[in-house]
Scaffold this motif. Structure first.
Motif, PDB file in Angstrom:
ATOM      1  N   LEU A 166      62.937  37.868  97.940  1.00 23.40           N
ATOM      2  CA  LEU A 166      61.762  38.454  98.577  1.00 23.40           C
ATOM      3  C   LEU A 166      60.692  38.718  97.525  1.00 23.40           C
ATOM      4  O   LEU A 166      60.981  39.201  96.440  1.00 23.40           O
ATOM      5  CB  LEU A 166      62.152  39.744  99.300  1.00 23.40           C
TER       6      LEU A 166
ATOM      7  N   GLN B 167      63.242  43.701 105.638  1.00 26.13           N
ATOM      8  CA  GLN B 167      64.642  43.296 105.481  1.00 26.13           C
ATOM      9  C   GLN B 167      65.584  44.501 105.444  1.00 26.13           C
ATOM     10  O   GLN B 167      66.633  44.492 106.059  1.00 26.13           O
ATOM     11  CB  GLN B 167      64.818  42.480 104.194  1.00 26.13           C
TER      12      GLN B 167
ATOM     13  N   ASN C 223      67.419  40.574  98.505  1.00 22.50           N
ATOM     14  CA  ASN C 223      67.555  39.564  99.555  1.00 22.50           C
ATOM     15  C   ASN C 223      69.016  39.541  99.995  1.00 22.50           C
ATOM     16  O   ASN C 223      69.885  40.058  99.299  1.00 22.50           O
ATOM     17  CB  ASN C 223      67.141  38.177  99.049  1.00 22.50           C
TER      18      ASN C 223
END
Length: 184
Positions: free
Chosen positions: A143, A152, A136
């Protein structure tokens, strides 16, 4: 899960790459801790300052033997009763076995022995502990799906090892082995 996916991930880490994989509670990013450019790439991807340091994860206690030499018998018992499992211990590293770019501004190293089958297989195949930090951006929620990780980070990852999260609901507890204080 084919062995090919694991071989791709391990080859990527040997080559200085960054991989994503499921852990006990959240998706993680990993690399070879002894390859500074790989660690710097994880920090860049996460937008995380190096000073904070990163967690390492091992397949078993034998993979962190240089750190074990610096603990008391009582501390070793404490480690063995919590591992493998979701407890990360801040451990002394008097011989500086772990590079400073992993420890950040700290003299100790954060490490755990995982019981997640994918994490342990990666560590066994690479033959040492790996970086294990949540996948993350710094300060954002962790996540919890492969799809979210791919959205992402996209093609910035060298490999993604598909699989299920473990049975934990939140990232590992972090404790200081010297004081037994819970830090997270």
């Amino acid at each position: 899960m084919t062995a090919d996916v694991f071989q791709i991930a391990v080859s990527a880490m040997h080559g200085g790459g960054v991989v994503a994989y499921p852990t006990e509670a959240v998706w993680g990013l990993g690399c070879d801790p002894w390859q500074q450019p790989a660690v710097e790439e994880i920090l860049k991807l996460k937008q995380r300052p190096m000073e904070k340091g990163l967690i390492m994860v091992a397949a078993d206690i034998s993979q962190i033997e240089p750190l074990i030499k610096a603990v008391t018998a009582e501390q070793l018992t404490q480690l063995k009763t919590s591992w493998p499992g979701p407890v990360t211990w801040l451990m002394p590293d008097p011989e500086n076995w772990v590079p400073q770019w992993v420890k950040g501004e700290h003299s100790a190293v954060a490490i755990r022995v995982s019981d997640h089958p994918i994490v342990t297989k990666l560590c066994r195949l690479i033959g040492k502990p790996i970086i294990s930090t949540s996948a993350n951006l710094a300060g954002e929620p962790e996540l919890k799906t492969e799809q979210a990780v791919r959205q992402q980070f996209g093609d910035k990852l060298d490999a993604v090892v598909s699989g299920e999260l473990g049975n934990q609901t939140k990232p590992s507890q972090i404790r200081d082995l010297m004081t037994n204080q819970i830090l997270r």
